[in-house]
Structure formats: structure tokens, C-alpha cells
Enzyme design. Structure first.
Site, PDB file in Angstrom:
ATOM      1  N   LYS A 144       0.745   4.310   2.882  1.00  0.00           N
ATOM      2  CA  LYS A 144       0.984   4.141   4.322  1.00  0.00           C
ATOM      3  C   LYS A 144       2.197   4.986   4.722  1.00  0.00           C
ATOM      4  O   LYS A 144       3.246   4.931   4.080  1.00  0.00           O
ATOM      5  CB  LYS A 144       1.227   2.672   4.665  1.00  0.00           C
ATOM      6  CG  LYS A 144      -0.042   1.827   4.618  1.00  0.00           C
ATOM      7  CD  LYS A 144       0.200   0.409   5.066  1.00  0.00           C
ATOM      8  CE  LYS A 144       0.542   0.301   6.541  1.00  0.00           C
ATOM      9  NZ  LYS A 144      -0.582   0.682   7.427  1.00  0.00           N
ATOM     10  N   GLU A 161       0.843  -1.194   0.000  1.00  0.00           N
ATOM     11  CA  GLU A 161       0.000   0.000   0.000  1.00  0.00           C
ATOM     12  C   GLU A 161       0.883   1.251   0.000  1.00  0.00           C
ATOM     13  O   GLU A 161       1.539   1.541   1.001  1.00  0.00           O
ATOM     14  CB  GLU A 161      -0.927  -0.018   1.215  1.00  0.00           C
ATOM     15  CG  GLU A 161      -1.853  -1.225   1.263  1.00  0.00           C
ATOM     16  CD  GLU A 161      -2.619  -1.321   2.567  1.00  0.00           C
ATOM     17  OE1 GLU A 161      -3.357  -0.363   2.888  1.00  0.00           O
ATOM     18  OE2 GLU A 161      -2.475  -2.334   3.270  1.00  0.00           O
TER      19      GLU A 161
END
Length: 574
Positions: free
Chosen positions: A424, A421
Site C-alpha cells: 500500500k 499490506e
């Protein structure tokens, strides 16, 4: 069947006398000796059922003539079903000492198991489905990947996203949803709000989506101020009430914790909750979990423990790969062969210390990063595949292994995470925990069901850690306006961080936001890396091993020796 056979097979009592259930989920109940006297004198009951095999109650029932039903608690059923030695030991310790003088006539295996557990207390490993990325596949495709590539039967999401829950309908995947941190205070203080959230977030999907756990916040004690902590347990109670209002009886409530809720964790038997939370927060929470037969949800990351002290913590021991290194708990004599078990048992002992030894742990998150910042040793595909494959193998093994302090006890778990991701925050490793890339391909081969033999999984590359120089520069495609704000922030930190790029100084030219930010980001990282500073700037910066010598530049770190070598000028030859 004659009466002699009937007496022999039923204990001589098949009468219609009515007994009483003796539960103990209260803080102000009389002790067993008085309770048994009340059962006899006030209720005149000849039968009693208890919900475990409590030794003090069975002792009080000796020679009373009361017929007794005891219970194997729900959390021990899987152990008993898979491990004959465990079953024998439980009967030996729970029944044998009382059998000759206490009329134990029925042993009940669990209590409403199908209703209270959703029929699933297996050790199958699931996956955490986070969505802090700009390029992730839509839920419909993600759910297909969870089933086809990862073979997961459980998934945990970090809210109650309707599109994801819709994609999970009729898939047979068990689902954990979450009340976001920012809504916990509202839920704790307003029953109407709690009811409305449950009505809109769960009710529309409940009949066809296997929602089995509702987590109240995420690492609240670690990620929010102490003004929020007192709201955690009240929110759990209000959400529990809301579930009852809508008859959602198969949903258990919990809240995930990081390991920093412990004040001490070594040796494991010395596990103790922090003084500031043990009595006001954790103990009432444990009472709620015990009362509702739910789990203590725990995030367990041996990677971070090892990365904080790689000199004294052995890497193979952390990866479940140690062949000759063990750690012995000097207080209990328990022997540990991996760091994961140590961390989990420390929490079991901490709960026992507060009077709740029987609450089970559910691993809410565990995993290992497949990459990270250039200076993050150990964050690579090889170690990630090794750790996650080994943790799946251990948790799905039959018979169930458990931990040294809880042998044979199933540990349900979720691996973090489904995808890498890119949004983050924090160190680069935070953006590299995925089992899959956003392009839907595997980072490495893994089967979360544990059914694929290791020999059939695709090999992974050897562990490679970068050793060399690194710079922090503006990421490709970064918004110039946002970069300008980040440049201003970087220059405001430290001592003379941006002096060389001020007008009239050697590095002022070329005068561009990106050029100045390249210098400022590296200068900031050089000064603050040792105290937690990162090369991220909300996704506007990235590390590079390629010398960007466009003009004056700040070289940050020689990663081979691992120390800051300072700032110096690199003059462009162009």
C-alpha cells in the site's frame, strides 16, 4: 367466536374488499391530499397500505373511512426489537396522534425482511480483506483465519476475486464484493458489459456464497477525477438492472465514501455535502439508496482526524477512552463522548439536509494503524488494539447504542484490515492497519463478534512513540533497476537535492546506485515530508533509526522536537 368478539378483535372489517398499496418512490407524484381523493373517487378503495407512517398521508386519511395499514420501516426493526423505549416512542409519535380519527388497523413490521436484507441486519463487525501485499496467505487459509482467529461473520473484498469467493462457499460468512474503480465507467455506459460482469463475477457463486452487497467502486469521489463522478449513479442503476436480470434479489448496491465528501462536519448538525457534488451526484445517489433500501457506505477514520490536529483533538476521546471530555453540539444539544459518533452523525445530518433522513449508514472501513513511519505519533499496537476493541464493543453492544442523532440504530461495520499490506502506498501507517501479520499470527488479540470479555483478551504493550533521528534508505532486496529510476525521480525534485552526490562533489564516492539513492531518498524526505512527501518510493525505500553513515548522508528529522534540522555531512569512519 360470536360477531361481537369478531368485531372487537378485527376492527369490524374482515371483508374481502381490495385495497391499494400507496408507495412514494417517485419524484413527480401528487401530494397525499390529492392521492387520497383519487383513491376514493377513481379507485373506490376502502383500504390503503403505506410503507412507513408518513404524517402527511395519515393526516389526509383522517375521517375518510378508509382502513389503513402502516409500516415500521426495515431500518428500524432491529431498534424496535432490542429497545422497548424506542418502540414506545415510535408508536407514540407515529400512531397515537392519528388513531382516534384515522382507521389504522394494521401495523406491519418491515417489508419482505428476509428477502430484502438477506435475513441479516445485525450489528456484527466484519473485516476488510485487502490483498496489496507480496507475502499474504492464500484465500483458503485467510478465510479460515477470519473464522477461527477473528470470529467474523462478514467480509468485504475489493473486487470479485473468484478464488476468494470459492473459499467463502458454504462458510456462512456474509460477503461484500466490489466493482473496481476502473470498470465503473464501462458499467455506467454499457448494459451488456454490466450484465456480463454480474454473470461472471456473481452468478457462479451466488447459490452457495452469501453475497449480500455489491459496492460500485471505492471512494470514487475522493480517488478519481470529476469526469468519473457522473458515472457513479448510472453504474449503480445498470448493475441493479443486471442483478434483476439474473434474479439475484438478495444483493444490495452501494458505494463507499470518505469523509471528504462533506463540506462541513462540525458541529455534527451542520454536516453538509460539498457544493460540487451535493446536487448533481449525492442527491440522485441518495434517491437510489432510498428506493432500493440500501445503505450509505462510509469510511470513518478518527485516527486521521486526530493525527491532523493532535493538539486540539484529545487522543482518549478519539479512542473511546475519554472519561471526562464531551463535546456538545450547540445547535441540537446532543452530547458526544467520542469522535467516531461525531463523524457519523455529521453524515446523517448532511443526508437529512438533502431530504433523505431515513437512509442508514454502513461503516465500510474503520480502524487504527498498529505502526507507521518513525515520525507518526500514535500509530502503535496499543492504540490500534484500544480503538478496534472499543469500536467492536460499542457496535455489538445490546441494547443497541447507535449515535446521539440516531440512538438505537444498528451500525453494521467492517474493520480495516485483515493483514498488514506491504504494497500500500503512502505513509507507513497505510501498511500497518492489519489485525493479522502475513505470517498468520495476531498483531493483537481481538474478537470481532464482541462475545469475548475484555478481561479475557491478551494484554497489549504500552503506547510507545519513537523519539529520535530517522533516515530514509533503500529497502533490503530492492530491485536495482527500479532504485535507479527512483533515484532519478528524487534528484529531479526540490532545489539541489542531489548536488552533493554529483561527480567531483564530496559525497560522490562511493559511486553506486544504492549509495547515491540512500542519500537522495533522505534528502528528498527532508525537503518534502512537511508537504506530504513519504519515505516509500513504491516500496523501494524504508525508514531506519540506525545511522547508516557509510559516507555522506542526509539526516532528516529529530522526531523528539518534530522539526526538520536540515542536511549535513556524516563522514564514514571506515
Amino acid at each position: 367466536m360470536d360477531s361481537e368478539i369478531l368485531d372487537r378483535e378485527t376492527g369490524g372489517d374482515i371483508s374481502g374488499e381490495v385495497g391499494v398499496n400507496y408507495g412514494r418512490l417517485g419524484t413527480n407524484l401528487p401530494p397525499p391530499r390529492i392521492s387520497v381523493r383519487l383513491i376514493q373517487s377513481l379507485l373506490k378503495a376502502k383500504r390503503v397500505k403505506i410503507y412507513d407512517a408518513n404524517a402527511e398521508i395519515l393526516e389526509a386519511l383522517r375521517n375518510t373511512g378508509i382502513q389503513v395499514s402502516i409500516m415500521l420501516p426495515n431500518e428500524l426493526v432491529v431498534n424496535a426489537s432490542t429497545n422497548q423505549t424506542f418502540s414506545n416512542q415510535w408508536v407514540r409519535s407515529s400512531i397515537v396522534p392519528f388513531y382516534s380519527e384515522t382507521l389504522i388497523r394494521y401495523l406491519l413490521v418491515g417489508n419482505e425482511l428476509i428477502s430484502s436484507t438477506g435475513g441479516d441486519i445485525s450489528g456484527e463487525v466484519g473485516v476488510n480483506y485487502g490483498r496489496l501485499g507480496t507475502n499474504l496467505p492464500p484465500p483458503r487459509i485467510s478465510v479460515r483465519l477470519i473464522q477461527s482467529l477473528l470470529k467474523a461473520k462478514r467480509v468485504k473484498i475489493y473486487d470479485a476475486n473468484a478464488e476468494i469467493l470459492e473459499a467463502l462457499r458454504n462458510t456462512g460468512i456474509q460477503v461484500s464484493i466490489m466493482l473496481p474503480n476502473e470498470l465503473v465507467v464501462n458499467a455506467s455506459t454499457n448494459q451488456t458489459f454490466s450484465n456480463q460482469w454480474v454473470r461472471s463475477s456473481i452468478v457462479p457463486f451466488y447459490s452457495e456464497t452469501l453475497i449480500r452487497y455489491l459496492l460500485v467502486g471505492n471512494e470514487l469521489i475522493s480517488s478519481t477525477g470529476n469526469e468519473t463522478w457522473a458515472h457513479i449513479v448510472p453504474a449503480m442503476h445498470r448493475i441493479s438492472h443486471s442483478l434483476k436480470v439474473f434474479r439475484l434479489h438478495k444483493v444490495k448496491i452501494g458505494t463507499p465514501h470518505a469523509m471528504d465528501v462533506l463540506q462541513s462536519s462540525f458541529p455534527p448538525s451542520n454536516g453538509t455535502f460539498r457544493n460540487d457534488i451535493a446536487l448533481p451526484i449525492i442527491k440522485p445517489m441518495l434517491h437510489f439508496l432510498h428506493k432500493t433500501r440500501s445503505f450509505f457506505f462510509l469510511d470513518v477514520y478518527p485516527f486521521f482526524a486526530w493525527a491532523s490536529d493532535p493538539t486540539n483533538i484529545n487522543l482518549p476521546y478519539t479512542l473511546f477512552e475519554s472519561r471526562n471530555i464531551t463535546v456538545t453540539d450547540s445547535l441540537t444539544g446532543l452530547i458526544y463522548t467520542n469522535l467516531f459518533d461525531q463523524m457519523v452523525d455529521a453524515v446523517y445530518f448532511a443526508m437529512k439536509r438533502l431530504g433523505y433522513p431515513g437512509i442508514r449508514i454502513f461503516i465500510a472501513e474503520t480502524g487504527w494503524p498498529n505502526g507507521g513511519d518513525l515520525d507518526q505519533v500514535g500509530a502503535n499496537v496499543h492504540n490500534a488494539a484500544t480503538y478496534n476493541r472499543n469500536v467492536v464493543k460499542r457496535l455489538t453492544q445490546k441494547p443497541v447504542l447507535g449515535t446521539p442523532a440516531r440512538p438505537g440504530l444498528v451500525l453494521p461495520a467492517f474493520i480495516f484490515s485483515l493483514y498488514n499490506e506491504n504494497l500500500k502506498p503512502g505513509l507507513g501507517s497505510e501498511r500497518h492497519f492489519g489485525l493479522l501479520y502475513p505470517n498468520e499470527s495476531r498483531v493483537y488479540d481481538i474478537d470481532l463478534s464482541g462475545r469475548t470479555p475484555e478481561s479475557e483478551l491478551a494484554p497489549v504493550p504500552p503506547a510507545m512513540d519513537y523519539k529520535g533521528k530517522a533516515w530514509c534508505v533503500v529497502a533490503e532486496g530492492a530491485n536495482v533497476t527500479e532504485v535507479a529510476a527512483a533515484l532519478s525521480y528524487a534528484c529531479s525534485q526540490g532545489n539541489g537535492t542531489c548536488d552533493p552526490i554529483q561527480p567531483g562533489n564530496p559525497c560522490y564516492k562511493p559511486d553506486s546506485v544504492t549509495g547515491h539513492a540512500d542519500y537522495a531518498f533522505s534528502a528528498y524526505w527532508a525537503q518534502f515530508r512537511r508537504v506530504g512527501g513519504t519515505c516509500f518510493f513504491n516500496g523501494l525505500a524504508t525508514q531506519t533509526a540506525k545511522d547508516p553513515s557509510k559516507f555522506c548522508f542526509a539526516e532528516l528529522v529529530n522526531l523528539q522536537s518534530g522539526f526538520v534540522i536540515g542536511l549535513f555531512l556524516i563522514i564514514s569512519l571506515k
